[in-house]
Structure formats: structure tokens, C-alpha cells
Design an enzyme around this catalytic site. Structure first.
Site, PDB file in Angstrom:
ATOM      1  N   HIS A 165       0.784  -1.260  -0.050  1.00 13.32           N
ATOM      2  CA  HIS A 165       0.010   0.092   0.127  1.00 13.32           C
ATOM      3  C   HIS A 165       0.731   1.415   0.055  1.00 13.32           C
ATOM      4  CE1 HIS A 165      -3.941  -1.770   0.659  1.00 13.32           C
ATOM      5  NE2 HIS A 165      -3.144  -2.742   1.215  1.00 13.32           N
ATOM      6  N   ASP A 371       3.418   9.494  -0.947  1.00 12.52           N
ATOM      7  CA  ASP A 371       2.247   8.673  -0.518  1.00 12.52           C
ATOM      8  C   ASP A 371       2.197   7.584  -1.419  1.00 12.52           C
ATOM      9  OD1 ASP A 371      -0.077   8.300   1.044  1.00 12.52           O
ATOM     10  OD2 ASP A 371      -0.593  10.309   1.248  1.00 12.52           O
TER      11      ASP A 371
END
Ligand code: ADQ
Length: 736
Positions: A165, A371
Site C-alpha cells: 500500500h 504517499d
């Protein structure tokens, strides 16, 4: 649909001890929402740490287990000390900052790796205990890098997927980790490894090449006897549920309250309070904008929501102080009795409140330093059913490559960001709508359900190791027939590939020398009555001679271009050597080698090859393209072919392939002789093709093949060959 075992660090619940027992509450989140459906529909399990305190009394523990079981959740027990070392120490103290390029957050000395190993082992035990054949296992995220490898050892035939992720950093950075080899090997226990963006996949592939010496094709890695697929699966949000919430009258009312009379424009930031999310620089850029555009004072407001996160990790405590200080400084410097420039909310909001904020925003600021994806950006877009609002998005968020119509910023450029914020506030309505429309289509189409389906469909399609879907009927009968043939036939003709079949692959080809066991095995097979052993390799004559020359077996070098029989031990070429093309081609290859550090030319009897495995990947690939174009022109009238292999360009005469040895195979052999051919790659398919249909052809590892049978890897091959020496104990491979 096969049963799904979801494995993630945390279960999607929060647990609190109460006087009478425990309270277990569902904690919603993007991942939990997306996985709820396959979890329920497949009768699956979710395995993870419950987050419960480790001092529950036996009654509370029993109650917890019962509650979890009712929700088909399985807790992985972890002591408080283990959580500190595994979760706070290694996962969030080392991996998290490193993978987000924030090296300054890493402790001087990494000490908690043993806790990380221990926790991954604990997960492996629980998963293995609940696994049933046919299950799909889906492991999530950086806390569990080692788990796929540990599961592969315990459950060799299981189908295992892994999704990361967070970003996979550039290999230059990843290489700094002392545990780099083990982490990569752990991930390679999976059959499918997924990332949010192509860049992360590329970084991972380069790490595999540079650190483990594996050769990686665009979307796959070949390991001895196994293939690992790599894929890009950008995660989405539950767009429909955000749109539904946006339409809720209570949310509408909240939007009106936040906006007031509309005289103050609103910028919004929503983040976990994490140093990767870029909050301090966002505040500085906002402050800068108020400096350079004083007319905006009292006309704009920044609502920054930060949900507390990882509060036990020291770096996060210091970080909180930094953000508090900046908010105070800006409000102190610019605030007036009527106006607070930064409205700071330090807690979690309900989904409805979040959507109200997304809807109230004139400008949404998503400006992380790094991110993996960033779901807030997509939630904002999904909530804007009114088709208005500006998204400012960091170019270092994974979402940036999917959402190019957003206003992109470099969050490290504070002055530049201030101007982008200003531009966002000034953007005309028509442009706002024109930019948002394509974003909305993409976020709605590629939602979280599509993400889950894409990953699981690909995982389910992959064949479990050692078998293949779509087996022809009568598999068992064919196996029995093979067994019978090997038992009954005294006379054997063995055609064996070398690399990847008899010995495992090594980082460089010269390390793949035969070990003692394989030498003894080949010698024993050669001594077996009525048995001919042929080794059919792509390697050059001198290597085969050096490594295997003492054995009384046939050697075929360069895919059968040169052969040596065990009696005369003289190498005989299958066709005339040389050709007028060789000299000019060799000159071109040498010149290319000089310009490409790490590449080399291999001069074989029949062919020439240019290898660039050790060259810088980009330079190597570019030169290889140039070289192919150049050679294609030069050799258009020549009886040669140009083959692009795995980091190698080979130029060889037409018709040189392993199948060409077949006509020379002992023409006087008896009809009863069983021909057994074993190989692991495309070049062996040429041999399989050329053999009569009754030949026993065996493919090692996965991949499409015309072979009739399949073996897992080198170990299986050796076992089969050994069993040919012991009458009555043939280890028959799987039918493919
Ligand atoms: P996170 O780092 O947690 O996830 P993100 O993708 O932004 O980052 O998800 C945050 C979630 O928390 C969002 O669903 C958001 O609505 C919610 N949230 C944030 N602030 C909140 C608040 N104050 N109150 C309530 N909810 C709040 C990791 C990676 C990301 C990747 C995801 C999914 O770091 O890059 O996108 O996993 O793969």
C-alpha cells in the site's frame, strides 16, 4: 469463488476491555470496505492483530475470540513487547520512513528486525493453521513482507498474493536496508505482487535485479520452478457510498453551516497526522500566500483535520509539537478578532462530517511529501457530485499519475505551492468543472470494488505451483500410463536441459557449476543398462567440456549446434561454421560494449551474443533497441536470425535450435525405448516439438508448454532421475 484469506496487520475492528468482558467495534476504512464483499461472499477469513490489550483475563480472551469468530475474523496473538518491536520499532520506525524517502527519521541503528521476523512467524503459524487447499491468500502491506515466503515454505502449493500500500522506493534507497535480501525474498514467496503505480513496480524489479540478481521481465520474475507475477493495481475508493453521503440532507445542511454566507473561501486538508503527509510545508505555503497576497486575509480559511496516528512512536510525538507550533504561529501572526486563518481539528471525523468538508471546500489540499496512493484525494473527487471544487495534488502521491487533471504541486517548493494555492482559489468556474469531470469519471470507474476484483481475478487465474488449470480429462490415467512405461521399459533415452533443470539458476551464469550430487547422478544414469544420456544446453562447448567433460554422456552445446559423443569425445558441428556476417557483427557488438559499461560479448561457435544483464537497466535497454535496429538493417539478406532474450541479444544462423539434435538420436534405437525430455524454458519447447508424440516430455516450472507433464523444480527433476535408478520406485511427475 475460492475461499479468501485476507491477511493484514490489523483486523478491521477496535477492541476495548470492559468490566464485563470486551467490546468489539467494526472500524471502517477503505480496505475494509473494499474487502467486505469478497470476505463475506467467499466464506473467507480475515487474519490480523486485533489491537486488544495483551493483559486480557481468560474470560475476556474467550469472549474476544468468540466475538471475532462470529465476524469471521481471526486474531494473531502478540505481546505488548512484540508490538513495540515489530509495529512501532521496525515497521513504523524504519520501513515506513525509508519507503517514504525520509531517511532522517530512521534511527542510527536498526535493532528491531528480530521482532519483525517473530511477528511475521506468528502470522504464518495462524494462516497455516486455517489454510485449506484451494484457498486464495491475500497478504497486505509492509508489516508483512516476510510472510509470503514463510507461507510458501509451509504451504508450497498455495496461491498467495501480496499488495503493497505504500511506495516501493528507488532501489538506491532500498539497498540501504540491512535486511534487504530477506525482505525481497519474503515478497517473492507470493505468486502475484501488486503495487499502486508502475514506478513502484519498476523500483521493485530493479531491486530484484540489483540485489538478488534475478532477471525480471516486464510483469514477471522466473525463479527455479516457479514464476512470480508483478502487477499494477491502483486502489480506488467506494465512490458510490461517498456520492450517496453527499446527497444526504443532513450532510447538505452541514455544508451550508461550514460555508456560512460564502464570503470566506475554504481550503481543506484531511490527513492522518503523519510526517509524510506534508502538513508543515502546507501550512508554510498557506502562510506565504497570506504574505504575498494580503488581499486574501479574512477572505480565506484553511480547515486542517488531522487524525492522531501512531502516537506511541517518538517521531510522531515530536511531529505533533511541530504542527501545533506552526498553527499557533500563523493564527497568532494573522488572526483578527473576527478571523482565524487556520482552523485545526485534531481528531477523527465521521464519514458524514468528512464528506461535508469535502463538499464545502473551494480547494482541497492533498500535498504529501510521499504517499503510496492517497485515498483522501479520491474521496474528495467522489464526493463532488456538484462537479465543482479544485484538487491540488502533490506530484509525489501515487494518485498523481491517475489524476493528472488536478493542479499538481511539488510540496517541497513552498513558494511555488503558495502560488498554486492562489491559482486554485482564482480558477474560473469553467476550468474547475472541466478539470473535475474527467477525474470524477476515473474515480467512479476504478473504484475499490474494481481494485479488489482485478487483483483477485489475476491471482485466481494463476496456476498453483506444480499444477495447471484446465488439465485434460483422464489426468490420472495418463499418469498411470507414464508410470507403467517407465517401470516396463528397460531402455531409456534421456534428453536433459542443464540450467534451471538439473541445477538452479544463479546470479551469474558462471556460478552454476554442477554440484557433486548432480555429477554422481548423471554418471549413474549413464551406467544404467540400455540408457543413453544427452545433455542439451544453450551453453558453449568449452563450458560443457570443462564442467561435464569427464562424464560418459552426450553433450550438445549451443542448442545442438555442436555435439560430442561419449566414445570419441570429439565435438562435431552440425553445419558449417562461420559465415561472412560474423566479422562485421562482432565489430558492432564490441563497439556497443565499449559504450555500455557492464555489458559483454560472448563469441560462440555458431552464434554471437551481447549480454547486458549487469549494465544499468535503462542504458542497457536503450542500447539493445539501437543494436537490434542496426543489425536488422545490416543482416536483412543473411541466413541469420536476431533473438532478443532475457537481457541478451543473440545473432545465430537459422535453424539452430534444440530440436535439430533429434534426427541424430541413435537411429537404430529400439521402438520400446522410452524417450524422456526435461527442460524449463522456451528453447526446450523446440526439442519437445521435434520429438515423436509418444515421448515423455516434462516441463520444469510454470509457463505455457507443449510438454505432457510438469515438475516443480530442480529438486523434483533430480528425484525423478534418481528413481529411474531404483527399479520399482518411479517418482512420476504431475500431468500438466
Ligand atoms: P494512509 O497513509 O492511511 O494509507 P490515505 O490513503 O490518505 O492514507 O487514507 C487515509 C484514510 O483515512 C482515508 O480514507 C481518510 O478518509 C481517512 N482519514 C484521514 N483523516 C481523517 C480524519 N481526520 N477523520 C476520519 N478519517 C480520516 C495507506 C497509504 C496510502 C494509500 C492507502 C491505501 O499510506 O498511500 O493510499 O494506504 O492503499
Amino acid at each position: 469463488m475460492p475461499r479468501l484469506l485476507i491477511v493484514a496487520n490489523r483486523l478491521p475492528v477496535t477492541v476495548q476491555a470492559t468490566e464485563t468482558g470486551v467490546e468489539v467495534l467494526r472500524s471502517p476504512g477503505g480496505l475494509a470496505t473494499g474487502l467486505m464483499r469478497p470476505h463475506a461472499q467467499s466464506d473467507g477469513l480475515w487474519i490480523g492483530w486485533s489491537g486488544a490489550p495483551d493483559d486480557l483475563d481468560p474470560a475476556q480472551q474467550a469472549r474476544l475470540d468468540q466475538e471475532l469468530a462470529g465476524m469471521r475474523l481471526v486474531g494473531v496473538p502478540m505481546s505488548a513487547d512484540l508490538v513495540t518491536r515489530f509495529y512501532e520499532g521496525f515497521s513504523n520506525g524504519v520501513l515506513w520512513p525509508l519507503f517514504h524517502y525520509l531517511l532522517d527519521q530512521i534511527p542510527l541503528q536498526v535493532t528491531d528486525f528480530d521482532g519483525y521476523v517473530e511477528a511475521n512467524e506468528a502470522f504464518a503459524e495462524v494462516v497455516a493453521a486455517h489454510y485449506q487447499p484451494g484457498d486464495l491468500i491475500w497478504v497486505h502491506d509492509y508489516q508483512l513482507f516476510l510472510l509470503p515466503g514463510m507461507l510458501r515454505e509451509r504451504l508450497p502449493g498455495a496461491r498467495i498474493g501480496f499488495f503493497l500500500h505504500i511506495p516501493f522506493p528507488s532501489e538506491e534507497l532500498f539497498r540501504t536496508l540491512p535486511a534487504r535480501d530477506r525482505l525481497l525474498q519474503g515478497m517473492l514467496g507470493a505468486d502475484l505482487v501488486g503495487f499502486h503505480t508502475p514506478a513502484y513496480l519498476r523500483h521493485f524489479a530493479l531491486s530484484l535485479t540489483d540485489i538478488l540478481g534475478h532477471s525480471v521481465e516486464i510483469d514477471r520474475v522466473q525463479l527455479p520452478g516457479r514464476e512470480v507475477r508483478l502487477g499494477v493495481f491502483p486502489m480506488g475508493v467506494d465512490a458510490q457510498s461517498f456520492a450517496d453521503l453527499a446527497a444526504d440532507p443532513a450532510v447538505e445542511a452541514e455544508v451550508q453551516t461550514i460555508r456560512g454566507d460564502g464570503s470566506v473561501r475554504i481550503l481543506v486538508g484531511v490527513d492522518r497526522l503523519d510526517y509524510t503527509k506534508g502538513i508543515p510545508r502546507r501550512l508554510l505555503a498557506y502562510e506565504r500566500m497570506l504574505h504575498t497576497h494580503p488581499e486574501l486575509r479574512e477572505k480565506v480559511r484553511l480547515v486542517q483535520v488531522a487524525v492522531p496516528s501512531r502516537t506511541n512512536v517518538e517521531a510522531y510525538q515530536d511531529f505533533r509539537t511541530l504542527v501545533d507550533g506552526l498553527v499557533g504561529r500563523i493564527n497568532g501572526a494573522f488572526g483578527t478578532p473576527q478571523w482565524v486563518p487556520v482552523h485545526y481539528i485534531f481528531r477523527a471525523l465521521s464519514e458524514a462530517d468528512l464528506v461535508a468538508l469535502y463538499r464545502a471546500a473551494d480547494v482541497m489540499l492533498v500535498t504529501p511529501l510521499r504517499d503510496g496512493m492517497n485515498l483522501v484525494a479520491k474521496e474528495f473527487v467522489a464526493s463532488r457530485t456538484d462537479g465543482d471544487g479544485v484538487l491540488v495534488l502533490s506530484e509525489f502521491a501515487g494518485a498523481a499519475w491517475e489524476l493528472p487533471e488536478a493542479l499538481q504541486v511539488n510540496p517541497y517548493d513552498v513558494d511555488g505551492s503558495a502560488e498554486v494555492y492562489y491559482r486554485a482559489l482564482a480558477m474560473p468556474r469553467a476550468e474547475r468543472r472541466a478539470r473535475l469531470a474527467p477525474l470524477r469519471t476515473r474515480v467512479q470507474t476504478f473504484d475499490v470494488h474494481r481494485w479488489v476484483a482485478a487483483f483477485l481475478e489475476q491471482l485466481a487465474e494463476l496456476s498453483p505451483v506444480g499444477s495447471q488449470p484446465g488439465l485434460p480429462a483422464g489426468g490420472g490415467a495418463a499418469r498411470r500410463e507414464l508410470y507403467q512405461r517407465l517401470m516396463d521399459t528397460a531402455s531409456l533415452l534421456l534428453l536433459l536441459d542443464y540450467d534451471g533443470t538439473l541445477v538452479p539458476f544463479t546470479p551469474t551464469p558462471d556460478l552454476a557449476r554442477p554440484d557433486r550430487e548432480v555429477l554422481a547422478l548423471l554418471r549413474a544414469l549413464a551406467a544404467r543398462p540400455d540408457t543413453a544420456v544427452h545433455l542439451v544446453s544453450g551453453r558453449p562447448q568449452n563450458i560443457l567440456e570443462e564442467w561435464l567433460g569427464d562424464l560418459p554422456i552426450w553433450l550438445h552445446a549451443e542448442h545442438g549446434f555442436l555435439s560430442r559423443d561419449p566414445d570419441t569425445r570429439v565435438w562435431v558441428p552440425a553445419a558449417e561454421l562461420g559465415g561472412s556476417w560474423r566479422e562485421p557483427v562482432l565489430a558492432i557488438l564490441r563497439e556497443t560494449t565499449q559504450r555500455t559499461p557492464g555489458s559483454l560479448v560472448e563469441v560462440k561457435a555458431a552464434s554471437l551474443a551481447w549480454h547486458y544483464r549487469l549494465a544499468d537497466q535503462e542504458t542497457g535497454a536503450r542500447r539493445a533497441n539501437e543494436l537490434r535496429l542496426h543489425l536488422n538493417q545490416l543482416l536483412s539478406n543473411q541466413p541469420v536470425e536476431i533473438l532478443a532474450g532475457n537481457r541478451v541479444i543473440e545473432i545465430r544462423p537459422y535453424g539452430v535450435h534444440k530440436g535439430r539434435i533429434v534426427p541424430q538420436l541413435s537411429p537404430d534405437r529400439q521402438a520400446a525405448t522410452a524417450i524422456v525430455a526435461i527442460g524449463d524454458d522456451r528453447t526446450d519447447e523446440d526439442l519437445f516439438n521435434a520429438l515423436p508424440p509418444e515421448a515423455i516430455t516434462i516441463r520444469v516450472g510454470s509457463g505455457t508448454t507443449r510438454a505432457r507433464f510438469r515438475l516443480d523444480g530442480v529438486v523434483g527433476v533430480r528425484q525423478l532421475l534418481r528413481s529411474l535408478l531404483e527399479s520399482g520406485a518411479v517418482a512420476v511427475p504431475e500431468q500438466r
